[in-house]
Design a protein around this motif. Structure first.
Motif, PDB file in Angstrom:
ATOM      1  N   ARG A   6       0.841  -1.183   0.000  1.00 15.72           N
ATOM      2  CA  ARG A   6       0.000   0.000   0.000  1.00 15.72           C
ATOM      3  C   ARG A   6       0.877   1.233   0.000  1.00 15.72           C
ATOM      4  O   ARG A   6       1.995   1.194   0.467  1.00 15.72           O
ATOM      5  CB  ARG A   6      -0.875   0.037   1.257  1.00 15.72           C
ATOM      6  N   ALA A  12      -3.980  -0.166   7.556  1.00 13.41           N
ATOM      7  CA  ALA A  12      -5.346  -0.382   7.070  1.00 13.41           C
ATOM      8  C   ALA A  12      -6.344  -0.495   8.206  1.00 13.41           C
ATOM      9  O   ALA A  12      -7.457   0.021   8.125  1.00 13.41           O
ATOM     10  CB  ALA A  12      -5.397  -1.628   6.187  1.00 13.41           C
ATOM     11  N   LEU A  20     -10.920   3.205   4.045  1.00  9.65           N
ATOM     12  CA  LEU A  20     -10.857   1.750   3.985  1.00  9.65           C
ATOM     13  C   LEU A  20     -11.709   1.222   2.838  1.00  9.65           C
ATOM     14  O   LEU A  20     -11.272   0.346   2.080  1.00  9.65           O
ATOM     15  CB  LEU A  20     -11.304   1.134   5.318  1.00  9.65           C
ATOM     16  N   GLU A  23     -10.097   1.346  -0.501  1.00  9.92           N
ATOM     17  CA  GLU A  23      -9.089   0.315  -0.738  1.00  9.92           C
ATOM     18  C   GLU A  23      -9.722  -1.058  -0.983  1.00  9.92           C
ATOM     19  O   GLU A  23      -9.015  -2.044  -1.131  1.00  9.92           O
ATOM     20  CB  GLU A  23      -8.128   0.210   0.447  1.00  9.92           C
ATOM     21  N   HIS A  50     -10.270  -6.458   0.619  1.00 11.42           N
ATOM     22  CA  HIS A  50      -9.238  -5.428   0.728  1.00 11.42           C
ATOM     23  C   HIS A  50      -8.197  -5.705  -0.344  1.00 11.42           C
ATOM     24  O   HIS A  50      -7.455  -6.693  -0.269  1.00 11.42           O
ATOM     25  CB  HIS A  50      -8.632  -5.455   2.139  1.00 11.42           C
TER      26      HIS A  50
END
Length: 172
Positions: A6, A12, A20, A23, A50
């Motif tokens: 990331r 996260a 969140l 993503e 995710h």
């Protein structure tokens, strides 16, 4: 257990809800469950994946898509805390005074639970499954940390794997 790929410096598990969701791959589906005559007529189930980590969570037990989305986000945060190792100390340092101590209690539904869980797991796994490091940081006892870990059955399994690899006995 892995590190995510990331660009964000915020772990996260500590991202706000909107960040969140950005993503995540979000999918709405139909699932069984409550709903009476509306069952399977509305795509109220929410599945979140995710993207940077591949961790998934879903919720389908509520009739409302918005409620299922909130539940899925909470579950995703817990899954991220359990399976992804990211440094969260700067996010938990202010929480030690409020949640640490002899009565180390944090409800699963508490919004800070996933961040605290991530920290406890980080400290425990860094010391080969020894909960004493987490207990010391949170100013509590090892038995309180074990009780905290028992709230989410997967966490005890993750810790016991690390303990087994280090030649330690399993926690119950």
């Amino acid at each position: 257990m892995s590190q995510p790929s990331r660009s964000s410096s915020i772990p996260a598990v500590a991202l706000d809800e909107q960040a969140l969701i950005q993503e995540c791959e979000v999918k709405f589906t139909r699932r069984g469950g409550p709903g009476g005559q509306h069952r399977n007529k509305v795509s109220s189930a929410v599945v979140l994946k995710h993207r940077p980590t591949g961790v998934t969570a879903e919720a389908s037990e509520r009739r409302s898509q918005a409620e299922n989305r909130s539940v899925a986000i909470a579950r995703l945060r817990v899954e991220l805390a359990i399976h992804i190792r990211e440094e969260v100390e700067e996010f938990v340092a202010p929480l030690v005074r409020q949640y640490g101590g002899s009565q180390f209690r944090v409800a699963i539904g508490n919004e800070v639970y996933p961040v605290i869980l991530a920290d406890v797991l980080n400290r425990t796994l860094a010391s080969e499954g020894d909960v004493a490091a987490a207990a010391e940081f949170w100013s509590t006892t090892a038995s309180q940390v074990v009780r905290f870990l028992r709230q989410e059955p997967q966490t005890l399994s993750v810790v016991n794997q690390a303990r087994q690899q280090a030649g330690r006995h399993r926690l119950k």
